[in-house]
Design a protein around this motif. Structure first.
Motif, PDB file in Angstrom:
ATOM      1  N   THR A  19      67.786  38.638  55.637  1.00  0.00           N
ATOM      2  CA  THR A  19      68.860  39.216  56.237  1.00  0.00           C
ATOM      3  C   THR A  19      69.584  38.452  57.228  1.00  0.00           C
ATOM      4  O   THR A  19      70.711  37.908  57.354  1.00  0.00           O
ATOM      5  N   TYR A  20      68.590  37.939  58.190  1.00  0.00           N
ATOM      6  CA  TYR A  20      69.137  37.114  59.446  1.00  0.00           C
ATOM      7  C   TYR A  20      69.327  35.477  59.043  1.00  0.00           C
ATOM      8  O   TYR A  20      69.998  34.761  59.352  1.00  0.00           O
ATOM      9  N   GLY A  21      68.051  34.974  58.368  1.00  0.00           N
ATOM     10  CA  GLY A  21      68.023  33.974  57.931  1.00  0.00           C
ATOM     11  C   GLY A  21      69.056  33.192  56.786  1.00  0.00           C
ATOM     12  O   GLY A  21      69.512  32.077  56.915  1.00  0.00           O
ATOM     13  N   ALA A  22      69.427  34.100  56.155  1.00  0.00           N
ATOM     14  CA  ALA A  22      70.672  33.802  55.179  1.00  0.00           C
ATOM     15  C   ALA A  22      72.001  33.775  55.919  1.00  0.00           C
ATOM     16  O   ALA A  22      73.080  33.491  55.077  1.00  0.00           O
ATOM     17  N   GLY A  23      71.922  33.913  57.268  1.00  0.00           N
ATOM     18  CA  GLY A  23      73.204  33.959  57.939  1.00  0.00           C
ATOM     19  C   GLY A  23      74.170  32.704  57.655  1.00  0.00           C
ATOM     20  O   GLY A  23      75.328  32.961  57.350  1.00  0.00           O
ATOM     21  N   PRO A  24      73.662  31.522  57.770  1.00  0.00           N
ATOM     22  CA  PRO A  24      74.617  30.595  57.595  1.00  0.00           C
ATOM     23  C   PRO A  24      75.190  30.305  55.941  1.00  0.00           C
ATOM     24  O   PRO A  24      76.337  29.893  55.993  1.00  0.00           O
ATOM     25  N   ILE A  25      74.276  30.718  55.123  1.00  0.00           N
ATOM     26  CA  ILE A  25      74.856  30.706  53.711  1.00  0.00           C
ATOM     27  C   ILE A  25      75.896  31.682  53.662  1.00  0.00           C
ATOM     28  O   ILE A  25      77.084  31.694  53.038  1.00  0.00           O
ATOM     29  N   SER A  26      75.598  32.852  54.166  1.00  0.00           N
ATOM     30  CA  SER A  26      76.690  33.935  54.136  1.00  0.00           C
ATOM     31  C   SER A  26      78.072  33.566  54.802  1.00  0.00           C
ATOM     32  O   SER A  26      78.937  33.774  54.424  1.00  0.00           O
ATOM     33  N   SER A  27      77.864  32.896  56.177  1.00  0.00           N
ATOM     34  CA  SER A  27      79.148  32.401  56.711  1.00  0.00           C
ATOM     35  C   SER A  27      79.765  31.378  55.973  1.00  0.00           C
ATOM     36  O   SER A  27      81.138  31.282  55.924  1.00  0.00           O
ATOM     37  N   THR A  46      61.605  34.844  64.771  1.00  0.00           N
ATOM     38  CA  THR A  46      60.893  35.836  65.530  1.00  0.00           C
ATOM     39  C   THR A  46      61.058  37.331  64.921  1.00  0.00           C
ATOM     40  O   THR A  46      59.982  38.194  64.890  1.00  0.00           O
ATOM     41  N   ILE A  47      62.191  37.558  64.188  1.00  0.00           N
ATOM     42  CA  ILE A  47      62.091  38.734  63.244  1.00  0.00           C
ATOM     43  C   ILE A  47      61.091  38.759  62.116  1.00  0.00           C
ATOM     44  O   ILE A  47      60.403  39.904  62.083  1.00  0.00           O
ATOM     45  N   LEU A  48      60.823  37.773  61.621  1.00  0.00           N
ATOM     46  CA  LEU A  48      59.843  37.574  60.293  1.00  0.00           C
ATOM     47  C   LEU A  48      58.176  37.916  61.285  1.00  0.00           C
ATOM     48  O   LEU A  48      57.549  38.766  60.535  1.00  0.00           O
TER      49      LEU A  48
END
Length: 469
Positions: free
Chosen positions: A41-49, A367-369
């Motif tokens: 959810t957090y790591g795909a942030g750039p793709i989502s942006s 760090t979330i992972l």
């Protein structure tokens, strides 16, 4: 939309004990389900942006909702823990990423003056959803088992598509401009983007750009030179090492101490109810004229307060003690979440916020992972939950202290830079020196030479034409 993105990974903790028994795995192996989901959810942030910048918020959220539904429905037919990692962790996690980023970004486009309140209210979607999901998941589990529950939850997640359909794009459309323009003006308008609409690029320009320039068009990498952004990034990366593990292990911890399943699930509901009130209240406080100019200090305090709650959790041995812990944890958790993106927007501004969110989330995903699995390893090693809570508390107190000290330094530097700028503006000598420098530069750059002759003639021609009109 934010409610699904944030609350869903936490609500799945209800099924962990049964999944652990079903597949015969350890605490840390089961904890990877939530960790992979949160990290994706957090790591795909750039793709989502990038997708939001390219296509707008509405289609991205609707596609994300579809992925969420497909992921959870597929998970109902999994025969191994690895398949759950893929279906629940990666597919559903990626769908939630496409829900979270556009939801946060669109708030900044709709609001300015009362943005902290708007952020606080929108973030309240998470505790509202968690308050509903915790007892609902327990009910579904008892009646349909974890497989049947995953099928039903997959259908519920398809409602993200409905939420996405309501994300109305705003801003003046460039197509509505009726004034006559020259050929050069038309070319300039082609590359212009609307506030939340698709981005159109000239194909000829696209061919001339390398891969890095194309990515940089959607993600602003110059943010890594921004002092405030770097302070925020380091503090948040450290904080997330202990942010999600306590909420993932709260219900299993209660069951471990001998509390029945419904009472354990009710602790999450108590946390969610307090969180629900804390987020809008924090938004109102953060929007006040006393707090908003120094909102970064308030955010640092909220993180340290969160850590202090976890450090005191091992003292809660009875059910009433866990109820008190859940209440304070809900308050602290709500304070941090309400200001999580508001403080970033305060540092970088609304224009660069889309890129900033994408870059921050990709850095935080590591760090979330690692957070919940490290907590699971500590539980497996010592056979006690208290070491996990102490680790999370210590990390968060450290992150809050770091942010407080570095933000103090940042505010001092900003004040110094502002003072220096005003001094230069007020000092006529320095202004005159700057003007002379500019004139000398212009003189040097326009020296006689065969290369510049055609440009000078063309410029003179344009000047005559303008004077003629």
């Amino acid at each position: 939309s934010i409610g699904f993105a944030y609350a869903f990974p936490k609500g799945l903790a209800i099924f962990f004990k049964e999944i652990q028994n079903f597949f015969g795995t350890s605490y840390s192996e089961v904890a990877w389900i939530s960790s992979i989901m949160l990290a994706t959810t957090y790591g795909a942030g750039p793709i989502s942006s990038i997708l939001v910048n390219r296509y707008g918020s509405r289609p991205v959220v609707m596609f994300g909702g579809l992925l969420c539904g497909v992921g959870m429905i597929s998970a109902a037919f999994c025969t191994s823990i690895l398949q759950l990692y893929v279906c629940v962790g990666f597919i559903t996690g990626f769908g939630l990423a496409l829900n979270l980023q556009p939801s946060v970004i669109i708030i900044g486009k709709y609001f300015l003056k009362r943005r902290p309140i708007a952020n606080g209210l929108a973030m309240a979607g998470s505790p509202v959803m968690l308050c509903t999901l915790a007892p609902l998941n327990q009910f579904l589990f008892e009646n349909f088992g974890w497989r049947g529950s995953f099928l039903i939850l997959g259908a519920i997640l398809l409602h993200c598509c409905v939420a996405g359909a309501l994300f109305r794009p705003i801003g003046a459309r460039t197509a509505l401009v009726k004034t006559p323009v020259t050929e050069e003006g038309k070319d300039a308008l082609k590359g212009k983007i609307t506030e939340d609409g698709p981005m159109e690029n000239n194909p000829e320009e696209e061919e001339g750009k390398d891969c890095f320039e194309k990515i940089n068009q959607y993600l602003d990498f110059s943010l890594f030179k921004h002092r405030g952004f770097l302070i925020y990034l380091i503090g948040n990366v450290l904080m997330f090492l202990g942010f999600f593990a306590p909420i993932v292990f709260l219900a299993p911890y209660a069951k471990h101490t001998g509390i029945d399943e419904y009472s354990a699930a009710f602790l999450l509901s108590i946390l969610a109810v307090v969180d629900m009130v804390a987020r809008p209240a924090t938004g109102i406080i953060a929007n006040s004229r006393w707090v908003r100019p120094r909102i970064q200090y308030f955010f640092s305090f909220a993180i340290a307060f969160n850590g202090a709650c976890h450090l005191l959790c091992p003292l809660a041995s009875s059910y009433m003690g866990l109820v008190v812990y859940s209440s304070f944890f809900g308050l602290a958790f709500g304070m941090v979440c309400a200001m999580l993106f508001e403080t970033l927007m305060d540092l970088v501004g609304a224009a660069r916020f889309t890129s900033a969110v994408g870059l921050v989330t990709i850095a935080e995903c590591c760090t979330i992972l690692l957070g919940p699995p490290i907590g699971g390893i500590l539980i497996d090693t010592f056979g006690d939950y208290k070491y996990m809570f102490i680790k999370c508390g210590a990390v968060m107190v450290l992150a809050g202290t770091f942010l407080f000290i570095m933000n103090y330094y940042n505010y001092r530097m900003l004040a110094k830079e502002e003072k220096e700028r005003k001094r230069k503006e007020e000092d006529p000598k320095s202004v005159r020196t700057e003007d002379e420098g500019k004139k000398n530069w212009n003189k040097d750059s326009t020296q006689d030479g065969p290369e510049l002759e055609p440009l000078r003639e063309e410029g003179e021609g344009v000047k005559k034409e303008v004077n003629g009109t």
